[in-house]
Design a protein around this motif. Structure first.
Motif, short mmCIF file in Angstrom:
data_model
loop_
_atom_site.label_atom_id
_atom_site.label_comp_id
_atom_site.label_asym_id
_atom_site.label_seq_id
_atom_site.Cartn_x
_atom_site.Cartn_y
_atom_site.Cartn_z
N LEU A 20 0.82 -1.21 0.00
CA LEU A 20 0.00 0.00 0.00
C LEU A 20 0.85 1.26 0.00
N ASN A 21 2.07 1.16 0.54
CA ASN A 21 2.96 2.32 0.54
C ASN A 21 3.33 2.77 -0.86
N LEU A 22 3.17 1.88 -1.85
CA LEU A 22 3.43 2.27 -3.23
C LEU A 22 2.47 3.37 -3.66
N LEU A 23 1.23 3.30 -3.16
CA LEU A 23 0.26 4.34 -3.49
C LEU A 23 0.65 5.67 -2.84
N VAL A 24 1.20 5.59 -1.64
CA VAL A 24 1.69 6.80 -0.97
C VAL A 24 2.85 7.39 -1.77
N ALA A 25 3.72 6.53 -2.29
CA ALA A 25 4.83 7.00 -3.12
C ALA A 25 4.32 7.64 -4.40
N PHE A 26 3.30 7.02 -5.00
CA PHE A 26 2.71 7.58 -6.22
C PHE A 26 2.15 8.98 -5.94
N GLU A 27 1.44 9.14 -4.84
CA GLU A 27 0.85 10.44 -4.49
C GLU A 27 1.94 11.49 -4.30
N ALA A 28 3.02 11.12 -3.62
CA ALA A 28 4.12 12.06 -3.40
C ALA A 28 4.79 12.45 -4.71
N LEU A 29 4.97 11.49 -5.61
CA LEU A 29 5.55 11.78 -6.91
C LEU A 29 4.64 12.69 -7.73
N MET A 30 3.36 12.46 -7.65
CA MET A 30 2.41 13.28 -8.40
C MET A 30 2.46 14.73 -7.93
N GLU A 31 2.65 14.94 -6.64
CA GLU A 31 2.64 16.30 -6.10
C GLU A 31 4.01 16.97 -6.23
N GLU A 32 5.09 16.22 -6.07
CA GLU A 32 6.43 16.82 -6.08
C GLU A 32 7.07 16.86 -7.46
N ARG A 33 6.74 15.88 -8.31
CA ARG A 33 7.35 15.75 -9.65
C ARG A 33 8.87 15.68 -9.55
N ASN A 34 9.37 15.11 -8.46
CA ASN A 34 10.80 15.00 -8.23
C ASN A 34 11.03 13.81 -7.29
N VAL A 35 11.88 12.87 -7.69
CA VAL A 35 12.07 11.63 -6.93
C VAL A 35 12.65 11.93 -5.55
N THR A 36 13.67 12.78 -5.49
CA THR A 36 14.31 13.07 -4.21
C THR A 36 13.35 13.77 -3.24
N ARG A 37 12.65 14.81 -3.72
CA ARG A 37 11.71 15.53 -2.83
C ARG A 37 10.55 14.64 -2.43
N ALA A 38 10.08 13.82 -3.34
CA ALA A 38 8.98 12.91 -3.00
C ALA A 38 9.41 11.94 -1.91
N GLY A 39 10.64 11.44 -2.02
CA GLY A 39 11.15 10.54 -0.98
C GLY A 39 11.27 11.23 0.36
N GLN A 40 11.77 12.45 0.35
CA GLN A 40 11.89 13.21 1.60
C GLN A 40 10.53 13.41 2.26
N ARG A 41 9.50 13.64 1.43
CA ARG A 41 8.17 13.87 1.99
C ARG A 41 7.65 12.66 2.76
N ILE A 42 7.94 11.46 2.25
CA ILE A 42 7.38 10.26 2.89
C ILE A 42 8.43 9.46 3.66
#
Length: 316
Positions: A20-42
């Motif tokens: 289920l955390n993959l969906l959280v990762a997808f949401e972060a990527l959709m909002e940040e449009r950046n792999v590093t920032r999306a990772g930092q968010r979650i």
């Protein structure tokens, strides 16, 4: 829509290979449009976030996010998944937050909203009054919207909680709520014309104009110029002002004419000494909106605040 979301949740939860955390990762990527920032968010390191993206691509049989000079751009498939996944996660978060009841009367927190000059004058005063009545422990920080694109980016980063104003730029990563419609009117020196006087298109074009522009450019009333151009006409901008409240005071006592939002014009007409007259041609209304991120719906306090702004908007 709820049935679709429910099915989506069930499908994912029944697949043993899907985290289920993959969906959280997808949401972060959709909002940040950046792999590093999306990772930092979650809370994921860059290699782990890259691994999550690889797994997401395999799960949906699509690239989902493609590298570009402006960041990771979502594919058509990713855009079609964004809303149902966000809503599904919102429902799941709601289950865990069910025991957390937000009590505005006793809540203590700080909220930040960015507004245009219009929002500062028309929306903020009744919003502050409502907050003082219903949630006196909430501190409100109001910031100006100077650069529209940067304000949306700040919203997406979580630096601010909401935007309020008109002519806000579109973004697939935010949710927009119309609050109310606004219309344009003309103002002129009250000693030269009476309120409600008729101004012809010829006179409107001939008179020198005062214009509000927070950035020093042509400003939002470019809509007026576009309409005049279609008629083969052009107006002269004699004065450009950085604050909308300065416009009626600049018009008073001069031969200037200005086009501005009706609610502001009526608020300052008497004190500034200007008369409000109708435009000589029909101009479409514009919408004052409330804009927030999808993740705001997972925060009970923000959900309450957004609902309250919508309630205040209906009274303006």
């Amino acid at each position: 829509m709820k049935s679709i979301i429910t099915i989506c949740i069930i499908v994912f939860m029944n697949l043993a290979s899907v985290d289920l955390n993959l969906l959280v990762a997808f949401e972060a990527l959709m909002e940040e449009r950046n792999v590093t920032r999306a990772g930092q968010r979650i809370g994921l390191a860059q290699p782990s976030m890259s691994s999550a993206l690889t797994r997401l691509r395999g799960l949906f049989a699509d690239e989902l996010f493609v590298r570009s000079v402006s960041g990771m751009q979502p594919t058509a498939k990713a855009l079609s998944l964004a809303q149902p996944i966000s809503e599904a996660l919102g429902q799941i978060r709601g289950v865990f937050d069910a025991g957390s009841v937000f009590e505005p009367a006793t809540a203590r927190r700080r909220l930040t909203v960015a507004v245009t000059d219009y929002g500062d004058l028309v929306v903020v005063p009744p919003l502050v009054a409502a907050l003082r009545r219903e949630a006196p422990g909430i501190d409100l920080v109001v910031r100006p919207i100077i650069n529209l694109a940067e304000s949306v980016a700040s919203l997406e980063r979580g630096d601010i909680d909401a935007l309020v104003g008109g002519h806000l730029p579109a973004s697939a990563r935010v949710i927009r709520h119309p609050l109310f419609d606004e219309h344009f009117v003309c103002i002129r020196d009250a000693r030269r014309v009476d309120a409600g006087a008729i101004i012809t298109t010829d006179e409107f074009t001939r008179l020198p104009h005062a214009l509000f522009s927070s950035t020093g450019g042509d400003g939002v009333p470019g809509t007026i110029d576009a309409m005049l151009t279609r008629q083969g006409r052009k107006r002269r901008i004699a004065v450009t002002l950085p604050h909308v409240v300065a416009v009626p005071f600049a018009v008073a006592g001069t031969d200037l004419v200005a086009t501005m939002a009706g609610r502001i014009a009526y608020r300052f007409a008497a004190s500034a000494g200007v008369a409000i007259v109708p435009l000589p041609f029909e101009v479409p209304v514009f919408v004052i909106e409330l804009v927030h991120t999808r993740r705001a719906m997972a925060d009970p306090g923000l959900r309450w605040f957004i609902d309250m702004v919508a309630r205040v908007g209906r009274t303006i």
